[in-house]
Design a protein around this motif. Sequence first.
Motif, PDB file in Angstrom:
ATOM      1  N   UNK A 194       0.956  -1.349   0.078  1.00 18.64           N
ATOM      2  CA  UNK A 194       0.008  -0.021  -0.012  1.00 18.64           C
ATOM      3  C   UNK A 194       0.968   1.258   0.050  1.00 18.64           C
ATOM      4  N   UNK A 195       1.928   1.245   0.845  1.00 19.78           N
ATOM      5  CA  UNK A 195       2.841   2.341   0.811  1.00 19.78           C
ATOM      6  C   UNK A 195       3.309   2.531  -0.540  1.00 19.78           C
ATOM      7  N   UNK A 196       3.876   1.592  -1.281  1.00 22.31           N
ATOM      8  CA  UNK A 196       4.269   1.661  -2.673  1.00 22.31           C
ATOM      9  C   UNK A 196       3.254   2.486  -3.394  1.00 22.31           C
ATOM     10  N   UNK A 197       2.079   2.148  -3.180  1.00 19.89           N
ATOM     11  CA  UNK A 197       1.100   2.483  -4.280  1.00 19.89           C
ATOM     12  C   UNK A 197       0.656   4.080  -3.642  1.00 19.89           C
ATOM     13  N   UNK A 198       1.353   4.665  -2.671  1.00 16.07           N
ATOM     14  CA  UNK A 198       0.859   5.969  -2.206  1.00 16.07           C
ATOM     15  C   UNK A 198      -0.034   6.124  -1.170  1.00 16.07           C
ATOM     16  N   UNK A 199      -0.500   4.835  -0.570  1.00 16.56           N
ATOM     17  CA  UNK A 199      -1.639   4.895   0.210  1.00 16.56           C
ATOM     18  C   UNK A 199      -1.159   4.783   1.640  1.00 16.56           C
ATOM     19  N   UNK A 200      -1.046   5.636   2.686  1.00 15.08           N
ATOM     20  CA  UNK A 200      -0.560   5.583   3.858  1.00 15.08           C
ATOM     21  C   UNK A 200      -1.467   5.622   4.993  1.00 15.08           C
ATOM     22  N   UNK A 201      -2.602   6.029   4.615  1.00 17.69           N
ATOM     23  CA  UNK A 201      -3.852   6.141   5.509  1.00 17.69           C
ATOM     24  C   UNK A 201      -5.031   5.476   5.188  1.00 17.69           C
ATOM     25  N   UNK A 202      -6.200   5.267   6.158  1.00 14.37           N
ATOM     26  CA  UNK A 202      -7.490   4.762   5.401  1.00 14.37           C
ATOM     27  C   UNK A 202      -7.890   5.749   4.570  1.00 14.37           C
ATOM     28  N   UNK A 203      -7.664   7.171   4.903  1.00 17.08           N
ATOM     29  CA  UNK A 203      -8.155   8.296   4.219  1.00 17.08           C
ATOM     30  C   UNK A 203      -7.900   8.367   2.795  1.00 17.08           C
TER      31      UNK A 203
END
Length: 351
Positions: A194-203
């Motif tokens: 997820x971090x690699x995809x740019x998703x760091x938070x549930x938001x």
Amino acid sequence: MPAVRKIIHIDMDAFYASAELYRRPDLRGSPVVVAWDGVRSVICAASYEARRFGLHSAMSVAAAKRLCPNAVYIPPDFAYYRAISQQVHQIFARYTDKIEPLSLDEAYLDLTDYSGSLPYARDIARAIRADIFAETGLTASAGIAPNKFLAKIASDWRKPNGQFVIAPEQILTFLADLPVSKIPGVGKITAQKMHRMGWKTAGDLAKTERAVLVHHFGVWGHRLYDLVRGEDNREVKSQRIRQQISNEITLPYDEPLHSIGRHLPELAAAVAKQMQHKQMTAACVTLKLKSSDFHIHTRSQTFSAPLGDAPSLLAAGQQLLQRQPESSAAYRLIGLGVSHLLPHNVQLPLW
């Protein structure tokens, strides 16, 4: 409009370790680990003092000893833990009959229809935690929210011996900054993806289309799409049926097939004891072997009459072991389990 649900998730604090410290107060302040002290053992629980050294459940004892050589190791006593768990569940039952146990140390409670004198769910959670401490000497943490997903996250927010409320109007604000690693089901590897995809938070995930999440995470992407929006309609199921009972032994040294069967009497006795405690019998027995190269081999047999005592389980396990092909392989683990569970007095149909 339907009533907003009031769900409480109760989680005992470092349960096994805290239970041991309660009867061994001389060890308070020391790093205590509940585990068998063996070459291949893993940690069942670690006290908060031990956690400061990086110790945690499921860590190998070998690794734990490198991180904290002075830790005190206590073998687990599951009969003792089950007795305390029963006390705690009796406390839950004073407040609601909608109780869904997840394990010995945690459960969901649905207080939506609570008709007692306490005005708010947070007050009920506080009263439950106070009762637990008064009657067992142990602390528990609680999460209060409109659904199970949020309640479970909230119970971890103020640990140990705390509680946290996520009110309906706070859900989106709370989730906006929630790290993806805090979402149940998101492990280390998934979080890294997820971090690699740019998703760091549930938001961040909440801004993503459903199809994109399904593309990256398969069927689970549908559920993830709902969770990051705070949506979880699962009910608190007060009659959860345990689907399997099992026990396994990780061996200190690899053993060949012809000698590993010597562990079956111990396994059969342990499984039979659990079945008797649950007042269950079983129609299916499964033998599990893990080889030294970590390949898992299972053999199962379904019987025409339910089994429930140690001798019958032992005989079934020995039968299954005989079906394992002879080879030069050595084994590091042996386990015995039962499934197709039935209440003790129920017989299988003849036809």
